[in-house]
Write a protein that holds these residues in place. Structure first.
Motif: not given
Length: 405
Positions: A351-358
């Motif tokens: 979820y942390g990586i996804n938030q960064w990508l978002m």
């Protein structure tokens, strides 16, 4: 099986256990997002265009002007092309899907409206546009010949010509007139006069949509005869190369001064458009496979090391009556606990990586379904990887184990 002895053993090997947990967590976080990115790319490549893709040929020329009128030249070109054997339909248009063109226009429901209601891409073509592209008309009708406007006349200084009719996509109709029949209604886009909707087509994708925009299928077709642009020909799939060669030869005969810029089947255009997406998919697949292999090798290596280090302990347990199945389950349970710790941390990392990508690349939020799927995959991988070392441990005879002190 009592888990307490397993936890006690892991506490005595904190560094090795922590490394495996970290490796599984990193694999979980990266793989969940990579699989999500792969699915988005595949979804993008599978988008319907609304066209008869395997029947189309697109030809583009430059420098068609001679001493006579370019508009008249274009009319003669199309008339000649439509007479060629194998040609079902042909049209001259300003842009085609999966192209770098971008003819867009704002749309207003009221003449004095301050902010646009939405915007849509603009396709130009005559009454042969729908038949040529294979676009499905679901409401209303096609253009009448008396509604067609010549591009040259429309662009003349002081011209008072207005677009009398338009055909729009279903997605645009639902945006402009939700829950209503759009046929017969009007909106403002080009010029000061309202444009009347005479037809609605099912699907027609924007030329250069990258797959993430809300209005990917918001398009409108104006009845404008062009003097240049892209010539689109529809034929049988197996005759595309034959027809393409015949059209090029006919155009050369009609005007030798024109310059052929490109002649491709629509499949070739789509293939080139999605080349980067396919490369990205294969790259992400390679990353996932590499991570899974490295994780599996790490589990195998650690399990083999622990089996070697615990030979005496295994022998003692076997001598006290532990079965091979119990020894096997011991190592599998130990690996399951390590994998669980790693997966729990990995889910947070995913979820942390996804938030960064978002925040940096406008990627959509990672669906929760990817986390349990990734967890199950890593649990299975862990059990498969530890099986061989655990089986070797379970097969050590008690007498051999006790003499290996």
């Amino acid at each position: 099986m009592d888990i307490l002895p397993i936890l006690t053993t892991l506490r005595r090997h904190k560094t090795a256990a922590a490394l495996i947990v970290l490796e599984i967590a990193l694999s979980c976080a990266i793989i969940c997002n990579a699989v999500f990115l792969i699915s988005k790319r595949v979804e993008r490549m599978d988008r319907p265009s609304g066209l008869a893709e395997n029947e189309l040929v697109v030809i583009r020329y430059a420098g068609i002007g001679q001493n006579d009128d370019a508009q008249a030249q274009a009319v003669r070109d199309l008339a000649a092309i439509r007479q060629l054997p194998g040609v079902k339909a042909a049209v001259l248009t300003n842009q085609v899907p999966f192209d770098n063109s971008s003819w867009n226009s704002s749309i207003f429901l009221e003449k004095d409206q301050r902010d646009q209601t939405t915007e849509a891409t603009v396709y130009l073509g005559d009454e042969h546009f729908l038949d040529t592209f294979g676009v499905k008309l679901i409401q209303g009708r096609n253009f009448n010949t008396d509604e067609l406007i010549d591009w040259e006349a429309l662009q003349e200084p002081g011209s008072e010509l207005e677009i009398p009719a338009t055909i729009i996509t279903r997605d645009l109709a639902e945006k402009l007139f939700p829950g209503e029949n759009a046929v017969g209604k009007s909106f403002y886009s080009w010029g000061d006069e309202p444009m009347r909707v005479v037809g609605v087509v099912d699907t027609l994708i924007r030329p250069n949509d990258q797959g993430g925009s809300e209005g990917a299928y918001r398009a409108m077709i104006f009845p404008v005869r062009l003097s240049g642009g892209r010539t689109v020909i529809r034929t049988d799939p197996e005759r595309r190369q034959e027809v393409k060669q015949a059209v090029v030869a006919e155009m050369e005969k009609l005007n030798p001064r024109r310059v052929l810029m490109s002649d491709k089947t629509f499949d070739e255009i789509i293939d080139r458009w999605y080349q980067a997406d396919r490369s990205m998919v294969w790259l992400l697949v390679a990353v996932c496979v590499a991570l899974l292999v490295v994780t599996a090798l790490g589990i195998v290596g650690l399990a083999s090391f622990w089996v070697q280090q615990r030979t005496k302990q295994i022998g003692v347990r076997r001598a006290l009556g532990a079965t091979r199945g119990q020894v096997l389950r011991y190592f599998q349970t130990e690996n399951f606990l390590l994998a669980t710790f790693g997966i729990a941390i990995g889910m947070i990392g995913a979820y942390g990586i996804n938030q960064w990508l978002m925040s940096h690349y406008e990627l959509a939020r990672l669906p929760a379904i990817y986390l349990p799927v990734g967890a199950v995959a890593l649990w299975l991988l862990g059990q498969l990887a530890v099986y061989a070392p655990a089986r070797r441990a379970a097969s050590v005879p008690p007498a051999v184990a006790t003499r290996s002190v």
